[in-house]
Write a protein that holds these residues in place. Structure first.
Motif, PDB file in Angstrom:
ATOM      1  N   GLU A 103      -2.861  14.229  -8.819  1.00  0.00           N
ATOM      2  CA  GLU A 103      -1.535  14.648  -9.254  1.00  0.00           C
ATOM      3  C   GLU A 103      -0.452  13.720  -8.707  1.00  0.00           C
ATOM      4  OE1 GLU A 103      -3.795  16.555  -7.822  1.00  0.00           O
ATOM      5  OE2 GLU A 103      -4.421  17.835  -9.490  1.00  0.00           O
ATOM      6  N   ASP A 104      -0.507  13.408  -7.405  1.00  0.00           N
ATOM      7  CA  ASP A 104       0.503  12.532  -6.815  1.00  0.00           C
ATOM      8  C   ASP A 104       0.417  11.124  -7.390  1.00  0.00           C
ATOM      9  OD1 ASP A 104       1.397  14.612  -5.261  1.00  0.00           O
ATOM     10  OD2 ASP A 104       0.346  13.972  -3.445  1.00  0.00           O
ATOM     11  N   SER A 105      -0.788  10.644  -7.625  1.00  0.00           N
ATOM     12  CA  SER A 105      -0.970   9.297  -8.167  1.00  0.00           C
ATOM     13  C   SER A 105      -0.369   9.176  -9.558  1.00  0.00           C
ATOM     14  CB  SER A 105      -2.453   8.923  -8.190  1.00  0.00           C
ATOM     15  OG  SER A 105      -2.991   8.902  -6.886  1.00  0.00           O
ATOM     16  N   VAL A 106      -0.602  10.195 -10.378  1.00  0.00           N
ATOM     17  CA  VAL A 106      -0.019  10.187 -11.723  1.00  0.00           C
ATOM     18  C   VAL A 106       1.504  10.171 -11.637  1.00  0.00           C
ATOM     19  CG1 VAL A 106       0.299  11.554 -13.823  1.00  0.00           C
ATOM     20  CG2 VAL A 106      -1.988  11.259 -12.853  1.00  0.00           C
ATOM     21  N   MET A 129       0.829  -1.198   0.000  1.00  0.00           N
ATOM     22  CA  MET A 129       0.000   0.000   0.000  1.00  0.00           C
ATOM     23  C   MET A 129       0.867   1.252   0.000  1.00  0.00           C
ATOM     24  SD  MET A 129      -2.992  -1.077   2.730  1.00  0.00           S
ATOM     25  CE  MET A 129      -3.825   0.513   2.528  1.00  0.00           C
ATOM     26  N   LEU A 130       0.509   2.214  -0.826  1.00  0.00           N
ATOM     27  CA  LEU A 130       1.112   3.548  -0.851  1.00  0.00           C
ATOM     28  C   LEU A 130       0.011   4.537  -0.490  1.00  0.00           C
ATOM     29  CD1 LEU A 130       3.317   3.496  -4.079  1.00  0.00           C
ATOM     30  CD2 LEU A 130       4.121   4.125  -1.806  1.00  0.00           C
ATOM     31  N   VAL A 131       0.167   5.246   0.642  1.00  0.00           N
ATOM     32  CA  VAL A 131      -0.923   6.063   1.169  1.00  0.00           C
ATOM     33  C   VAL A 131      -0.417   7.465   1.492  1.00  0.00           C
ATOM     34  CG1 VAL A 131      -2.770   6.197   2.882  1.00  0.00           C
ATOM     35  CG2 VAL A 131      -1.844   3.958   2.227  1.00  0.00           C
ATOM     36  N   GLY A 132      -1.086   8.486   0.952  1.00  0.00           N
ATOM     37  CA  GLY A 132      -0.745   9.874   1.264  1.00  0.00           C
ATOM     38  C   GLY A 132      -0.944  10.172   2.735  1.00  0.00           C
ATOM     39  N   THR A 166      -8.755   4.497  -5.648  1.00  0.00           N
ATOM     40  CA  THR A 166     -10.073   4.783  -5.082  1.00  0.00           C
ATOM     41  C   THR A 166     -10.923   5.585  -6.064  1.00  0.00           C
ATOM     42  OG1 THR A 166      -9.547   6.926  -4.092  1.00  0.00           O
ATOM     43  CG2 THR A 166      -8.907   4.954  -2.850  1.00  0.00           C
ATOM     44  N   GLN A 167     -12.157   5.900  -5.641  1.00  0.00           N
ATOM     45  CA  GLN A 167     -13.063   6.651  -6.516  1.00  0.00           C
ATOM     46  C   GLN A 167     -12.572   8.069  -6.772  1.00  0.00           C
ATOM     47  OE1 GLN A 167     -13.809   5.593  -3.412  1.00  0.00           O
ATOM     48  NE2 GLN A 167     -15.468   6.766  -2.469  1.00  0.00           N
ATOM     49  N   ASP A 168     -11.711   8.615  -5.903  1.00  0.00           N
ATOM     50  CA  ASP A 168     -11.172   9.951  -6.145  1.00  0.00           C
ATOM     51  C   ASP A 168     -10.237   9.976  -7.347  1.00  0.00           C
ATOM     52  OD1 ASP A 168     -12.512  10.972  -3.956  1.00  0.00           O
ATOM     53  OD2 ASP A 168     -10.869  10.570  -2.579  1.00  0.00           O
ATOM     54  N   GLN A 169      -9.756   8.805  -7.760  1.00  0.00           N
ATOM     55  CA  GLN A 169      -8.805   8.737  -8.868  1.00  0.00           C
ATOM     56  C   GLN A 169      -9.410   8.129 -10.129  1.00  0.00           C
ATOM     57  OE1 GLN A 169      -7.088   6.696  -5.683  1.00  0.00           O
ATOM     58  NE2 GLN A 169      -5.023   7.246  -6.272  1.00  0.00           N
ATOM     59  N   SER A 199       7.668  16.772  -5.545  1.00  0.00           N
ATOM     60  CA  SER A 199       7.982  16.846  -6.975  1.00  0.00           C
ATOM     61  C   SER A 199       8.437  15.505  -7.524  1.00  0.00           C
ATOM     62  CB  SER A 199       9.066  17.898  -7.225  1.00  0.00           C
ATOM     63  OG  SER A 199      10.246  17.581  -6.504  1.00  0.00           O
ATOM     64  N   SER A 200       8.914  14.617  -6.654  1.00  0.00           N
ATOM     65  CA  SER A 200       9.397  13.314  -7.102  1.00  0.00           C
ATOM     66  C   SER A 200       9.067  12.252  -6.051  1.00  0.00           C
ATOM     67  CB  SER A 200      10.908  13.349  -7.332  1.00  0.00           C
ATOM     68  OG  SER A 200      11.413  12.049  -7.589  1.00  0.00           O
ATOM     69  N   TYR A 201       8.714  11.065  -6.540  1.00  0.00           N
ATOM     70  CA  TYR A 201       8.404   9.954  -5.643  1.00  0.00           C
ATOM     71  C   TYR A 201       9.248   8.723  -5.973  1.00  0.00           C
ATOM     72  CZ  TYR A 201       4.415  12.592  -3.926  1.00  0.00           C
ATOM     73  OH  TYR A 201       3.617  13.550  -3.337  1.00  0.00           O
ATOM     74  N   GLN A 202      10.450   8.954  -6.466  1.00  0.00           N
ATOM     75  CA  GLN A 202      11.299   7.831  -6.850  1.00  0.00           C
ATOM     76  C   GLN A 202      11.659   6.950  -5.659  1.00  0.00           C
ATOM     77  OE1 GLN A 202      14.635   9.466  -8.973  1.00  0.00           O
ATOM     78  NE2 GLN A 202      13.522   9.584 -10.916  1.00  0.00           N
TER      79      GLN A 202
END
Length: 361
Positions: free
Chosen positions: A195-198, A134-137, A216-219, A171-174
């Protein structure tokens, strides 16, 4: 009469529907001949700004009900509704923080993220996945899905390899993607902003991620799918509210789509649109019921009327005009919405169906 107002950071999604329904209510005679109006307060997707906005609506505008807030700002403003005895009906706040808060002044027409998270976990198991990462904000609106997905996936026999929390707006999620890929997941549940998901999915694509995605439904909307190349989003699974069969079979969903297209120019249905339609109709009917009872239009009296006009076993109605006519005839009503039956439980929650969809091409 005081205004029925909306305070939401999702104003571009919610406001046109709220204004359309307010116009329908006024065209049907308003509340015993008195019109309602919608006052917008921008929460700026910020807890501090939301607190100021809600207080302005109550102290300056003198509103008797609030349409909102969102999951992002709910915790910051929740005490205001109880302290000021002003009811809220949120069409957007699925946060689990609301699961046990409501029932007196707090209601919502969107299902809890606890139900949505469980639906994601069940669907992943049914698709044959045994391991998940899981990746969660790190904001409340995203964290709300964390425990429902994790606990349900494990309850159904799966293994959650790791839950990786990420800071929103980077700006980066590497580094987060590298951590995710090191767990070698069959599927990753990604809970974050569009934006973060993309950004995360594109970084994973560049890193040759071979697993699948669940969002989720938000995406699961055109904004999300349109911001990335097809090969990045191809095959992802997404949670969405399913059409309510009663409303669909009666043609009410198609009628709503035509109404909002004519009113606001929308070419496609948007997230939380039907939830907003139901929330506004419930508030309108509650105002009508309160006035019919010869009671003063106050937050306390309105809060009492909200479940009265929404819950069975009274005469079923599906819009303000029919409901108001029934109330004038002395009939108790049960509003049945576009999202679902809108039967508020003791915590002000509703149940609505979900569907799982997959993006192609």
């Amino acid at each position: 009469m005081s205004d029925t107002s909306l305070a939401s950071s999702s104003s571009s999604l919610v406001m046109p529907v709220a204004e359309m329904v307010a116009e329908q209510i006024n065209d049907a005679g308003g509340i015993n001949g008195r019109e309602i109006s919608v006052v917008q307060a921008d929460t700026e997707a910020s807890p501090d700004a939301s607190l100021s906005a809600i207080q302005r609506l109550i102290d300056v505008e003198g509103v008797v009900a609030i349409l909102g807030p969102t999951s992002l700002t709910y915790s910051a403003v929740s005490d205001n509704f109880l302290e000021n005895e002003i009811p809220m009906v949120s069409p957007t706040a699925g946060t689990t923080a609301l699961d046990t808060d409501g029932g007196e002044y707090i209601f919502r027409t969107v299902p809890s993220d606890a139900l949505g998270g469980r639906a994601i976990a069940r669907a992943a198991i049914d698709q044959g996945y045994e391991e998940m990462t899981m990746l969660v904000g790190n904001q409340e609106v995203f964290q709300s899905f964390r425990e429902p997905i994790r606990s349900s996936f494990e309850e159904f026999g799966g293994t959650v390899n790791e839950v990786i929390e990420f800071r929103t707006g980077k700006s980066s999620y590497q580094s987060e993607v590298q951590s995710m890929m090191s767990t070698d997941p069959e599927i990753t549940a990604l809970i974050g902003s569009v934006e973060d998901s993309v950004s995360i999915m594109e970084a994973a694509f560049q890193a040759n991620y071979q697993g699948d995605w669940f969002v989720t439904q938000d995406q699961t909307n055109q904004e999300f799918l349109g911001q990335s190349e097809n090969q990045v989003t191809d095959g992802i699974f997404g949670l969405q509210e399913a059409p309510y069969s009663e409303a669909q079979e009666a043609g009410r969903l198609d009628e709503f789509r035509q109404q909002i297209k004519s009113y606001a120019g929308w070419e496609e249905n948007r997230i939380f649109a039907t939830n907003t339609y139901d929330a506004m109709n419930v508030v309108g009917l509650a105002l009508k019921q309160t006035a019919q009872n010869d009671a003063e239009i106050t937050g306390t009296n309105l809060a009492t009327s909200i479940p009265e006009v929404a819950n069975p076993p009274e005469q079923a109605v599906t819009n303000y005009e029919d409901g108001a006519a029934a109330i004038e005839d002395g009939t108790d009503v049960d509003y049945r919405g576009l999202v679902g039956p809108i039967d508020f439980d003791e915590n002000g929650d509703v149940v609505a169906p979900f569907s799982i969809q997959s993006a192609e091409g």
